[in-house]
Motif scaffolding. Sequence first.
Motif, short mmCIF file in Angstrom:
data_model
loop_
_atom_site.label_atom_id
_atom_site.label_comp_id
_atom_site.label_asym_id
_atom_site.label_seq_id
_atom_site.Cartn_x
_atom_site.Cartn_y
_atom_site.Cartn_z
N LEU A 277 -8.42 1.57 5.29
CA LEU A 277 -7.38 2.41 4.70
C LEU A 277 -8.02 3.16 3.54
CD1 LEU A 277 -3.71 1.37 3.96
CD2 LEU A 277 -5.02 2.75 2.35
N ILE A 278 -8.07 4.50 3.67
CA ILE A 278 -8.80 5.33 2.72
C ILE A 278 -7.83 6.27 2.02
CG2 ILE A 278 -10.69 6.98 2.43
CD1 ILE A 278 -11.82 5.93 5.10
N LYS A 279 -7.81 6.24 0.70
CA LYS A 279 -6.95 7.12 -0.07
C LYS A 279 -7.36 8.58 0.12
CE LYS A 279 -4.42 3.92 -2.07
NZ LYS A 279 -2.97 3.81 -1.79
N SER A 280 -6.41 9.47 0.01
CA SER A 280 -6.65 10.89 0.25
C SER A 280 -7.77 11.44 -0.62
CB SER A 280 -5.37 11.69 0.00
OG SER A 280 -4.30 11.20 0.77
N HIS B 159 -0.54 9.89 1.82
CA HIS B 159 -1.38 9.46 0.70
C HIS B 159 -2.69 8.83 1.14
CE1 HIS B 159 1.98 10.29 -1.92
NE2 HIS B 159 2.76 9.44 -1.25
N HIS B 160 -2.86 8.59 2.44
CA HIS B 160 -4.07 7.92 2.91
C HIS B 160 -4.30 8.23 4.39
CE1 HIS B 160 -0.83 5.11 4.13
NE2 HIS B 160 -1.64 4.86 5.16
N GLY C 39 -12.49 2.97 0.92
CA GLY C 39 -11.20 2.35 1.12
C GLY C 39 -11.20 0.84 1.16
#
Length: 246
Positions: free
Chosen positions: A106-109, A48-49, A29
């Motif tokens: 912040l990490i995308k799904s 989404h995240h 992320g």
Amino acid sequence: MELNQKPWPKTSLLGRMSARTRAGFLELGTAVTYGARQKVIRQGEESHHVLVVVDGIMKVFVDTEFGSPVLLGLRGRGDLLGEMSVLERRQRSANVMTCTAAHVRLIKSAQLVNFLDRNPEAWAAMAASLSARLHWANNRRAEFVACPAAVRVGRVLAEIAGRHGVRTAEGWDLDVSLTQAEIASLAGVALATFEKALQQLHRSGLVRRRYRRIVVEDLARLARFGANDRRNPYQYGVDYGDVAQS
């Protein structure tokens, strides 16, 4: 991005990982910094995240149909936020707001799921973290039925102080930017009941009130407050006839 060099709390997601797995997870992320009192996840939005807290404190709360928000819990260093709605592919079930300035990843799904699939240890750590959260919720539900208000308030204050409090000369300072109404909702009591319970804890020498904050004077005693003793259930000053419900 380990800005805070203190050990990760053992009960957090990152604290349950090995150093190697944790390092890989923290590379996912994007690094993001939020200011205090900033809403970072909104109830009802699409998922989404996820966010992993590197430093700072956040609160999780829901907006209810009756207009009063209810605090569900606090999250701090090493905790993951938003993973349930991402894994279940549904809308956000709660709001998340910063209590203090916070540094997160912040990490995308898709990144999260891909990392978990490649790292069984990370899956195990997440399962253990979710299980602990469910266990905590079950205990809170049992306490709501079985424990007097003062005991519930005392246990909530002890948990906040133990995980997020700041040690001072006076004791443990609960300077986490929570209102008394929010702490009351976390304990499952009305505000008036919370005030009464706080007075009882103060008379017992366990907490002290300061301007817009609470100081826990004796964390060890507060954690034991109201512990069941069949020989003397009133050993910590708990009057079971004085159970004001919300």
